[in-house]
Motif scaffolding. Structure first.
Motif, PDB file in Angstrom:
ATOM      1  N   SER A  97       0.830  -1.207   0.000  1.00 56.17           N
ATOM      2  CA  SER A  97       0.000   0.000   0.000  1.00 56.17           C
ATOM      3  C   SER A  97       0.865   1.258   0.000  1.00 56.17           C
ATOM      4  O   SER A  97       0.527   2.252  -0.650  1.00 56.17           O
ATOM      5  N   ARG A  98       1.974   1.207   0.706  1.00 59.99           N
ATOM      6  CA  ARG A  98       2.888   2.361   0.722  1.00 59.99           C
ATOM      7  C   ARG A  98       3.495   2.594  -0.656  1.00 59.99           C
ATOM      8  O   ARG A  98       3.607   3.726  -1.118  1.00 59.99           O
ATOM      9  N   THR A  99       3.870   1.506  -1.315  1.00 63.20           N
ATOM     10  CA  THR A  99       4.433   1.615  -2.659  1.00 63.20           C
ATOM     11  C   THR A  99       3.419   2.224  -3.614  1.00 63.20           C
ATOM     12  O   THR A  99       3.745   3.117  -4.404  1.00 63.20           O
ATOM     13  N   GLU A 100       2.178   1.769  -3.533  1.00 61.86           N
ATOM     14  CA  GLU A 100       1.133   2.315  -4.403  1.00 61.86           C
ATOM     15  C   GLU A 100       0.943   3.808  -4.140  1.00 61.86           C
ATOM     16  O   GLU A 100       0.868   4.608  -5.076  1.00 61.86           O
ATOM     17  N   TYR A 101       0.886   4.188  -2.864  1.00 62.85           N
ATOM     18  CA  TYR A 101       0.725   5.601  -2.509  1.00 62.85           C
ATOM     19  C   TYR A 101       1.898   6.435  -3.035  1.00 62.85           C
ATOM     20  O   TYR A 101       1.704   7.486  -3.653  1.00 62.85           O
ATOM     21  N   LEU A 102       3.101   5.970  -2.814  1.00 63.82           N
ATOM     22  CA  LEU A 102       4.284   6.729  -3.226  1.00 63.82           C
ATOM     23  C   LEU A 102       4.407   6.808  -4.748  1.00 63.82           C
ATOM     24  O   LEU A 102       4.815   7.843  -5.288  1.00 63.82           O
ATOM     25  N   MET A 103       4.039   5.751  -5.442  1.00 60.33           N
ATOM     26  CA  MET A 103       4.095   5.785  -6.902  1.00 60.33           C
ATOM     27  C   MET A 103       3.055   6.760  -7.463  1.00 60.33           C
ATOM     28  O   MET A 103       3.332   7.477  -8.434  1.00 60.33           O
ATOM     29  N   ASN A 104       1.879   6.806  -6.851  1.00 60.11           N
ATOM     30  CA  ASN A 104       0.867   7.788  -7.267  1.00 60.11           C
ATOM     31  C   ASN A 104       1.346   9.205  -6.993  1.00 60.11           C
ATOM     32  O   ASN A 104       1.157  10.103  -7.821  1.00 60.11           O
ATOM     33  N   LEU A 105       1.962   9.409  -5.843  1.00 64.17           N
ATOM     34  CA  LEU A 105       2.508  10.721  -5.504  1.00 64.17           C
ATOM     35  C   LEU A 105       3.592  11.119  -6.496  1.00 64.17           C
ATOM     36  O   LEU A 105       3.633  12.257  -6.979  1.00 64.17           O
ATOM     37  N   SER A 106       4.457  10.191  -6.828  1.00 62.31           N
ATOM     38  CA  SER A 106       5.517  10.448  -7.796  1.00 62.31           C
ATOM     39  C   SER A 106       4.934  10.819  -9.158  1.00 62.31           C
ATOM     40  O   SER A 106       5.410  11.743  -9.824  1.00 62.31           O
ATOM     41  N   SER A 107       3.894  10.126  -9.556  1.00 61.67           N
ATOM     42  CA  SER A 107       3.232  10.419 -10.827  1.00 61.67           C
ATOM     43  C   SER A 107       2.625  11.816 -10.814  1.00 61.67           C
ATOM     44  O   SER A 107       2.755  12.571 -11.790  1.00 61.67           O
ATOM     45  N   ASP A 108       1.976  12.173  -9.720  1.00 54.98           N
ATOM     46  CA  ASP A 108       1.387  13.509  -9.596  1.00 54.98           C
ATOM     47  C   ASP A 108       2.460  14.599  -9.650  1.00 54.98           C
ATOM     48  O   ASP A 108       2.287  15.635 -10.300  1.00 54.98           O
ATOM     49  N   LEU A 109       3.571  14.356  -8.986  1.00 56.91           N
ATOM     50  CA  LEU A 109       4.664  15.327  -9.008  1.00 56.91           C
ATOM     51  C   LEU A 109       5.265  15.452 -10.405  1.00 56.91           C
ATOM     52  O   LEU A 109       5.627  16.549 -10.839  1.00 56.91           O
ATOM     53  N   SER A 110       5.355  14.345 -11.115  1.00 62.34           N
ATOM     54  CA  SER A 110       5.865  14.386 -12.488  1.00 62.34           C
ATOM     55  C   SER A 110       4.967  15.237 -13.367  1.00 62.34           C
ATOM     56  O   SER A 110       5.437  16.021 -14.196  1.00 62.34           O
ATOM     57  N   TYR A 111       3.658  15.080 -13.173  1.00 62.39           N
ATOM     58  CA  TYR A 111       2.696  15.891 -13.918  1.00 62.39           C
ATOM     59  C   TYR A 111       2.912  17.375 -13.609  1.00 62.39           C
ATOM     60  O   TYR A 111       2.949  18.208 -14.521  1.00 62.39           O
ATOM     61  N   CYS A 112       3.064  17.715 -12.339  1.00 62.34           N
ATOM     62  CA  CYS A 112       3.301  19.111 -11.949  1.00 62.34           C
ATOM     63  C   CYS A 112       4.584  19.647 -12.574  1.00 62.34           C
ATOM     64  O   CYS A 112       4.622  20.786 -13.053  1.00 62.34           O
ATOM     65  N   ARG A 113       5.616  18.828 -12.567  1.00 66.85           N
ATOM     66  CA  ARG A 113       6.899  19.242 -13.137  1.00 66.85           C
ATOM     67  C   ARG A 113       6.758  19.531 -14.629  1.00 66.85           C
ATOM     68  O   ARG A 113       7.256  20.537 -15.136  1.00 66.85           O
ATOM     69  N   ASP A 114       6.050  18.661 -15.335  1.00 70.02           N
ATOM     70  CA  ASP A 114       5.830  18.879 -16.761  1.00 70.02           C
ATOM     71  C   ASP A 114       5.001  20.134 -17.006  1.00 70.02           C
ATOM     72  O   ASP A 114       5.247  20.877 -17.958  1.00 70.02           O
ATOM     73  N   TYR A 115       4.030  20.385 -16.144  1.00 67.21           N
ATOM     74  CA  TYR A 115       3.181  21.553 -16.297  1.00 67.21           C
ATOM     75  C   TYR A 115       3.988  22.844 -16.130  1.00 67.21           C
ATOM     76  O   TYR A 115       3.735  23.828 -16.824  1.00 67.21           O
ATOM     77  N   LEU A 116       4.956  22.836 -15.240  1.00 61.80           N
ATOM     78  CA  LEU A 116       5.796  24.019 -15.047  1.00 61.80           C
ATOM     79  C   LEU A 116       6.545  24.386 -16.321  1.00 61.80           C
ATOM     80  O   LEU A 116       6.786  25.561 -16.592  1.00 61.80           O
TER      81      LEU A 116
END
Length: 92
Positions: free
Chosen positions: A67-86
């Protein structure tokens, strides 16, 4: 040809559905100053966070690893999206 518009305090304009006011314009200007330095810094911080999260995924040994891995991978994906948006906010 670029058109320049000067906003006075408490004025807004709408561009392609986005509402812009003086505060938003000033923040974007700050992001874009010095060859987009602030945007590049933010993208760097996000990249460092993504690396940290990836290391956490690999190194975590707790009982809730799945469950921690799933949460962290989703967080990483969200951050990647934010980085691309910048990147889209960078001044050409």
């Amino acid at each position: 040809m670029e058109k320049q518009i000067k906003l006075e305090a408490n004025q807004t304009i709408v561009v392609n559905g986005a509402v812009l006011n003086t505060k938003v314009a000033e923040q974007l200007k700050t992001f874009q100053e010095n060859d987009n330095e602030s945007i590049k810094d933010l993208k760097g911080y996000i990249a460092e966070a993504i690396c940290f999260i990836s290391k956490e995924v690999l190194d975590y040994t707790g009982l809730d690893k799945e469950s921690r891995t799933e949460y962290l991978m989703n967080l990483s994906s969200d951050l990647s999206y934010c980085r691309d948006y910048l990147t889209e906010l960078e001044k050409p």
